[in-house]
Design a protein around this motif. Sequence first.
Motif, PDB file in Angstrom:
ATOM      1  N   GLY A 170       8.941  -7.627  -6.346  1.00  0.00           N
ATOM      2  CA  GLY A 170       9.404  -6.933  -5.022  1.00  0.00           C
ATOM      3  C   GLY A 170       8.684  -7.511  -3.902  1.00  0.00           C
ATOM      4  O   GLY A 170       9.141  -7.134  -2.738  1.00  0.00           O
ATOM      5  N   PHE A 171       7.823  -8.673  -4.053  1.00  0.00           N
ATOM      6  CA  PHE A 171       6.963  -8.958  -2.767  1.00  0.00           C
ATOM      7  C   PHE A 171       7.200 -10.698  -2.730  1.00  0.00           C
ATOM      8  O   PHE A 171       7.606 -11.199  -3.912  1.00  0.00           O
ATOM      9  N   TYR A 172       6.976 -11.338  -1.510  1.00  0.00           N
ATOM     10  CA  TYR A 172       6.714 -12.845  -1.601  1.00  0.00           C
ATOM     11  C   TYR A 172       5.924 -13.042  -0.644  1.00  0.00           C
ATOM     12  O   TYR A 172       5.322 -12.232   0.399  1.00  0.00           O
ATOM     13  N   THR A 173       5.410 -14.444  -0.606  1.00  0.00           N
ATOM     14  CA  THR A 173       4.488 -14.756   0.125  1.00  0.00           C
ATOM     15  C   THR A 173       4.849 -15.707   1.222  1.00  0.00           C
ATOM     16  O   THR A 173       5.842 -16.762   0.895  1.00  0.00           O
ATOM     17  N   ASN A 174       4.925 -15.303   2.809  1.00  0.00           N
ATOM     18  CA  ASN A 174       5.176 -16.176   3.699  1.00  0.00           C
ATOM     19  C   ASN A 174       4.707 -17.665   4.032  1.00  0.00           C
ATOM     20  O   ASN A 174       3.734 -17.875   3.344  1.00  0.00           O
ATOM     21  N   GLY A 175       4.943 -18.266   4.989  1.00  0.00           N
ATOM     22  CA  GLY A 175       4.544 -19.538   5.165  1.00  0.00           C
ATOM     23  C   GLY A 175       3.143 -19.240   5.696  1.00  0.00           C
ATOM     24  O   GLY A 175       2.138 -20.392   5.548  1.00  0.00           O
ATOM     25  N   ASP A 176       2.443 -18.362   5.977  1.00  0.00           N
ATOM     26  CA  ASP A 176       1.171 -18.342   6.412  1.00  0.00           C
ATOM     27  C   ASP A 176       0.317 -17.733   5.232  1.00  0.00           C
ATOM     28  O   ASP A 176      -0.972 -17.429   5.515  1.00  0.00           O
ATOM     29  N   GLY A 177       0.898 -17.571   4.096  1.00  0.00           N
ATOM     30  CA  GLY A 177      -0.051 -17.128   2.947  1.00  0.00           C
ATOM     31  C   GLY A 177      -0.027 -15.719   2.797  1.00  0.00           C
ATOM     32  O   GLY A 177      -0.906 -15.068   2.187  1.00  0.00           O
ATOM     33  N   LYS A 178       0.630 -14.944   3.694  1.00  0.00           N
ATOM     34  CA  LYS A 178       0.560 -13.188   3.786  1.00  0.00           C
ATOM     35  C   LYS A 178       1.743 -12.722   2.710  1.00  0.00           C
ATOM     36  O   LYS A 178       2.895 -13.317   2.858  1.00  0.00           O
ATOM     37  N   GLU A 179       1.286 -11.772   2.278  1.00  0.00           N
ATOM     38  CA  GLU A 179       2.398 -11.088   1.054  1.00  0.00           C
ATOM     39  C   GLU A 179       3.191  -9.979   2.008  1.00  0.00           C
ATOM     40  O   GLU A 179       2.660  -9.362   2.569  1.00  0.00           O
ATOM     41  N   LEU A 180       4.347 -10.132   1.997  1.00  0.00           N
ATOM     42  CA  LEU A 180       5.243  -9.348   2.643  1.00  0.00           C
ATOM     43  C   LEU A 180       6.518  -8.836   1.612  1.00  0.00           C
ATOM     44  O   LEU A 180       6.472  -9.448   0.564  1.00  0.00           O
ATOM     45  N   PRO A 181       6.949  -7.629   1.789  1.00  0.00           N
ATOM     46  CA  PRO A 181       7.926  -7.147   0.935  1.00  0.00           C
ATOM     47  C   PRO A 181       9.395  -7.711   0.927  1.00  0.00           C
ATOM     48  O   PRO A 181       9.769  -8.335   2.115  1.00  0.00           O
ATOM     49  N   LYS A 182      10.200  -7.782  -0.093  1.00  0.00           N
ATOM     50  CA  LYS A 182      11.478  -7.932  -0.005  1.00  0.00           C
ATOM     51  C   LYS A 182      12.386  -6.879   0.585  1.00  0.00           C
ATOM     52  O   LYS A 182      11.918  -5.670   0.633  1.00  0.00           O
ATOM     53  N   GLU A 183      13.486  -6.975   0.992  1.00  0.00           N
ATOM     54  CA  GLU A 183      14.351  -5.836   1.779  1.00  0.00           C
ATOM     55  C   GLU A 183      14.536  -4.637   0.879  1.00  0.00           C
ATOM     56  O   GLU A 183      14.496  -3.583   1.342  1.00  0.00           O
ATOM     57  N   ASN A 184      14.800  -5.005  -0.545  1.00  0.00           N
ATOM     58  CA  ASN A 184      14.986  -3.682  -1.143  1.00  0.00           C
ATOM     59  C   ASN A 184      13.985  -2.732  -1.325  1.00  0.00           C
ATOM     60  O   ASN A 184      13.807  -1.611  -1.555  1.00  0.00           O
ATOM     61  N   VAL A 185      12.574  -3.536  -1.242  1.00  0.00           N
ATOM     62  CA  VAL A 185      11.284  -2.774  -1.334  1.00  0.00           C
ATOM     63  C   VAL A 185      11.259  -1.892   0.046  1.00  0.00           C
ATOM     64  O   VAL A 185      10.703  -0.720   0.121  1.00  0.00           O
ATOM     65  N   VAL A 186      11.595  -2.594   1.168  1.00  0.00           N
ATOM     66  CA  VAL A 186      11.161  -1.863   2.470  1.00  0.00           C
ATOM     67  C   VAL A 186      12.282  -0.705   2.512  1.00  0.00           C
ATOM     68  O   VAL A 186      12.092   0.523   2.979  1.00  0.00           O
ATOM     69  N   GLN A 214      13.708   3.611 -11.427  1.00  0.00           N
ATOM     70  CA  GLN A 214      13.950   3.129  -9.765  1.00  0.00           C
ATOM     71  C   GLN A 214      12.769   2.668  -9.121  1.00  0.00           C
ATOM     72  O   GLN A 214      12.797   2.104  -7.947  1.00  0.00           O
ATOM     73  N   LYS A 215      11.642   2.395  -9.923  1.00  0.00           N
ATOM     74  CA  LYS A 215      10.124   1.722  -9.304  1.00  0.00           C
ATOM     75  C   LYS A 215      10.759   0.223  -9.158  1.00  0.00           C
ATOM     76  O   LYS A 215      11.355  -0.298  -9.781  1.00  0.00           O
ATOM     77  N   ILE A 216       9.561  -0.284  -8.356  1.00  0.00           N
ATOM     78  CA  ILE A 216       9.494  -1.536  -8.072  1.00  0.00           C
ATOM     79  C   ILE A 216       8.799  -2.531  -8.875  1.00  0.00           C
ATOM     80  O   ILE A 216       7.650  -2.196  -9.228  1.00  0.00           O
ATOM     81  N   SER A 217       9.063  -3.557  -9.278  1.00  0.00           N
ATOM     82  CA  SER A 217       8.346  -4.681 -10.146  1.00  0.00           C
ATOM     83  C   SER A 217       7.239  -5.240  -9.045  1.00  0.00           C
ATOM     84  O   SER A 217       7.424  -5.690  -8.255  1.00  0.00           O
ATOM     85  N   SER A 218       6.280  -5.049  -9.798  1.00  0.00           N
ATOM     86  CA  SER A 218       4.859  -5.518  -8.817  1.00  0.00           C
ATOM     87  C   SER A 218       4.889  -6.982  -8.482  1.00  0.00           C
ATOM     88  O   SER A 218       4.711  -7.478  -7.358  1.00  0.00           O
ATOM     89  N   SER A 219       5.575  -7.928  -9.572  1.00  0.00           N
ATOM     90  CA  SER A 219       5.590  -9.078  -9.119  1.00  0.00           C
ATOM     91  C   SER A 219       6.732  -9.662  -8.583  1.00  0.00           C
ATOM     92  O   SER A 219       6.955 -10.658  -7.911  1.00  0.00           O
ATOM     93  N   ILE A 274       5.737   1.556  -7.681  1.00  0.00           N
ATOM     94  CA  ILE A 274       5.320   0.319  -8.315  1.00  0.00           C
ATOM     95  C   ILE A 274       5.070   0.354  -9.845  1.00  0.00           C
ATOM     96  O   ILE A 274       4.298   1.298 -10.264  1.00  0.00           O
ATOM     97  N   LYS A 275       5.868  -0.087 -10.510  1.00  0.00           N
ATOM     98  CA  LYS A 275       5.532  -0.129 -11.869  1.00  0.00           C
ATOM     99  C   LYS A 275       4.876  -1.404 -12.560  1.00  0.00           C
ATOM    100  O   LYS A 275       4.984  -2.463 -11.853  1.00  0.00           O
ATOM    101  N   ASP A 276       4.051  -1.160 -13.407  1.00  0.00           N
ATOM    102  CA  ASP A 276       3.056  -2.407 -14.040  1.00  0.00           C
ATOM    103  C   ASP A 276       4.300  -3.368 -14.753  1.00  0.00           C
ATOM    104  O   ASP A 276       5.083  -2.673 -15.492  1.00  0.00           O
ATOM    105  N   ASN A 277       4.404  -4.552 -14.820  1.00  0.00           N
ATOM    106  CA  ASN A 277       5.338  -5.270 -15.450  1.00  0.00           C
ATOM    107  C   ASN A 277       5.200  -5.104 -17.209  1.00  0.00           C
ATOM    108  O   ASN A 277       5.958  -5.203 -17.734  1.00  0.00           O
ATOM    109  N   ALA A 278       3.878  -4.743 -17.537  1.00  0.00           N
ATOM    110  CA  ALA A 278       3.971  -4.631 -18.997  1.00  0.00           C
ATOM    111  C   ALA A 278       4.234  -3.091 -19.335  1.00  0.00           C
ATOM    112  O   ALA A 278       4.253  -2.613 -20.624  1.00  0.00           O
ATOM    113  N   ARG A 331       0.841  -1.232  -0.010  1.00  0.00           N
ATOM    114  CA  ARG A 331       0.022  -0.116  -0.128  1.00  0.00           C
ATOM    115  C   ARG A 331       0.880   1.161  -0.070  1.00  0.00           C
ATOM    116  O   ARG A 331       0.490   2.169  -0.736  1.00  0.00           O
ATOM    117  N   MET A 332       2.014   1.031   0.785  1.00  0.00           N
ATOM    118  CA  MET A 332       2.769   2.341   0.787  1.00  0.00           C
ATOM    119  C   MET A 332       3.673   2.648  -0.425  1.00  0.00           C
ATOM    120  O   MET A 332       3.516   3.607  -0.885  1.00  0.00           O
TER     121      MET A 332
END
Length: 695
Positions: free
Chosen positions: A178-194, A171-176, A143-147, A135-136
Motif C-alpha cells: 500500500g505504500f512506496y518510497t519516493n526519491g527522497d527516501g520518504k514513505e508515502l501512500p498509494k492512491e487507493n490507500v489515501v 478491505q484492508k491494506i497490505s502493509s507492503s 492495515i493487515k499483516d501480510n502473514a 499512522r492513520m
Amino acid sequence: MNKIKKNIKTKTNNHLSDMKSHPYMTYSPGRKNKMATNEELAEFINNHKSQLLSCGIPKLYWNTLCEKLKQEVFDASNCFSFVYDDMKTLYAVVSCESGIIQNNPDSVFLIDHAWTYEAEFARAQLRTIPGLARRMASLMDLIKDNAEQTVNGEAGFQNDEEEKACLQESQKISSSEGFYTNGDGKELPKENVVELIFQNMWRFNQTYQVKVMQQNNEEVKSPQASSLTEQVCFWYIMDEFGSRIRHSDLPTMSVRCFYYVDRGISYSVLFPNQDLDYGAAVTRDYAAGVNVPDVRATVLYPWKPENFVFDDTINKDDIDAILFPNESRCQENYIEETSGVVYLPKKDSYNVYTEIAVVAKSLKAPRFCLVEYTDAADIIWMKDHCKDYKSLQESGKQYVNQFPFENVLTCKDLLARVVNRIGVLYPERCDCPGGTRPPWFQESYNLNFELPQFIHNFRKREERHEDNIWIIKPWNLGRSLDTHVTDNLNQIIRLRETGPKIAFKYIHNPVLFERDDAGKVKFHFRYMAAVTSVDPFIVDVDKVFWIGCANKPFSLDDFDVYEKHFTTMNYRQKATFKQVLYDEFPEMFDRQNPGYKWQDIENQVHKVIKELFEAATSEPPPKGIGHCKMSRAYYALDFMLKWADDGSKTMQPVLLEVNFNPDCNRLVEYYPDSFHHLFSSLFLGEKTPWGCVRL
C-alpha cells in the motif's frame, strides 16, 4: 496542524496478563505532576473559564489539568491499555489495579491530536506528509499483516459476525503493497490507500471552529475571538488511545476538545463519569447531548448503521412551523402596511449613511451627501441586518436597504422552503416534482430536520445505482465557506457538527464553459435585482451580469479540489481569477453552444427571478417578505446552467442562492456611477441611464 509526535515510547502493560493486551503508545513517561501555583491556576482559569464550564469539566480537575497542559503530560498509559475483542479489534480499558476514582483530582488526562486538518486539504496532506497515511491507516485498523490468513468463504461462516469480520479484513491494506518510497527516501501512500483512509476517517474525526479576527490590520486566528469576520472549521483525529475509545449510550468517561490559549493548540480532555474498576471498558458517547432516540439513531449512523430504521408513517413536525417563526432569527419589529410606493420628496440633496466604502465611492455630491450618523440620514445603506422597521415606518422619513423578513430568501434553509411553494402557486405546471419544487432548483434536505429522510433516500439511490453526489452548505454563510462536495454518507452526517447544514443534489451534468487556458470548466452567473416594492411588485434586473469560472477542467472526481468544483475564485489566496465581462460572454457562449442562444437563457432567468419573488411574497411574515414603504433592496442571485435531468438537450438555469448586501467591488470598478444611478431609481423613482429590465 498538531505535529505528528516523534520518538514514540512504548509502554507494555503487565497488569492484564490474562487478557490479549496491546501496548499503548505514549508521548511522555508517567511522572508525578507538580501542582500549579495559585497565580498560575488563577491565570489559567481566567483564560479558560468559559471553556472549562461549557465543556463540563469538574472544578475538581482544574488544577491538575492546568499543570498537565503546561508541561504537556500525556500519562494515560499509566492507567489505560488496549485489549482485543473477539473480532480482533482493539479497545481501551482501565489497566491500573487501583482503578479510576472519580473524586481523585488526578483523574483527568490529556489526549493528543494525531492529525488536525481542513477537510479540503485532507487528501493532499495524506499524499505528501511522510508517515501520516501509515499512522492513520494503522490507527483506523486498515492495515493487515501480510502473514494474516482470512477466513475461507467457501468453507462457510459460523455466524454473521464472522462473515462481517472476513469482509472487513478483505478491505484492508497490505502493509507492503500500500505504500512506496519516493526519491527522497520518504514513505508515502498509494492512491487507493489515501481513498480508503478518506472514506473511513469520518468515523474517527472530531471538529472545532476557529474565528478569524482582524487586529491591527493583521489576521489573527483564535477560538477566543469575539468579533467574527470568518469562521474556519478544523477536523482532528485523536491519537491511538483516544481513537480506541468506543461508543456507549451509558459512557464511563467524557472526552472534550479543549483549546489551550498559552500554546495555541487544541487537545482532548478525558475524565471519568463514575468510579471504574480494573479491566473496565473506557467508553464515551459519540452523540453526547442528543437524547431523542430517533435522532440519536441518525447521528450514530456512521458507527451503528444497523440501528437506523426509517419510518415514513411517523407524524413529522411541520418544518415550516419550526423554521419561519424561529425567534433567534425573527426578531424584527414590523407593522403590516397597505399596498403602495412612496419615494423621497424632491430636493437638491439627500443625506446617506453607509459603512460600505464601495457604495460611498460610487455616490456623487451634491445629490447624495455622506453623513457620519444614521440620525442625520435620509437613506441608510447598512451591511448589518435591520431589526427595527417599526420606527422607520412610524417616522416615514428614513429609508433602509432591506425588507422585513427578507431572510426567507437569503438564508438557504428558508429559501428551500419558499421554492417549494412554486408548484402550489402554479398548479397548472407539470414540471414540479411532487407538485412543489420547480426544475430550476435542486433537490434539497434540511439536515437538522430531514436527516432520516435524507439517509433513506441516499440509500435508495445507492441501491438503484443512481448518481449520489451532494453539495453540503451552511444555511447562513457565503463564498463557499464550510461547503463540501461528497458522495460519502458518513461525511455528510458528520458535517452537521460544524453548524446547521442543507444538502443539495450536486449538479452532475453542468453546461460547461471552455477556457483557452484551462479547458471545459464549470461556471456560474450572477444577476443583480433592485427591489423597489413587493406590493405592488416592482423589481428591476440589471443588464450587467457577472461570470465566475472554475480553474480546472470539470469531472466527477476529486471532490475536495476547490478549483475544479467551485467557481468563486476572487476570495481565494493563490487562486487565479478569470474575469469574463458580460458584454463578451453571450457571443462566446453562443459560439461554444451551436443551436443555443444566451438571450434565451437570460429570458428564462428573468422568469425564474419573478417566480421566486412571487413565492417569497405569497405568504405574510414571518413566512414571506413583508411590504414596507421605507424599504428598498439590491440582491444578488447566483445561477448555474445544467442539462435537463430528463436526458433531453435542454439547458436549464438553476438558482443556487440569494445574497443580501453582495460584494459590489467589481461593479463599481467597471461602472463607477452604478450606485448613483441605483439610488436615483430606488429612492427617487427616476429613470436613469443604467441598463435594467423591469420584470
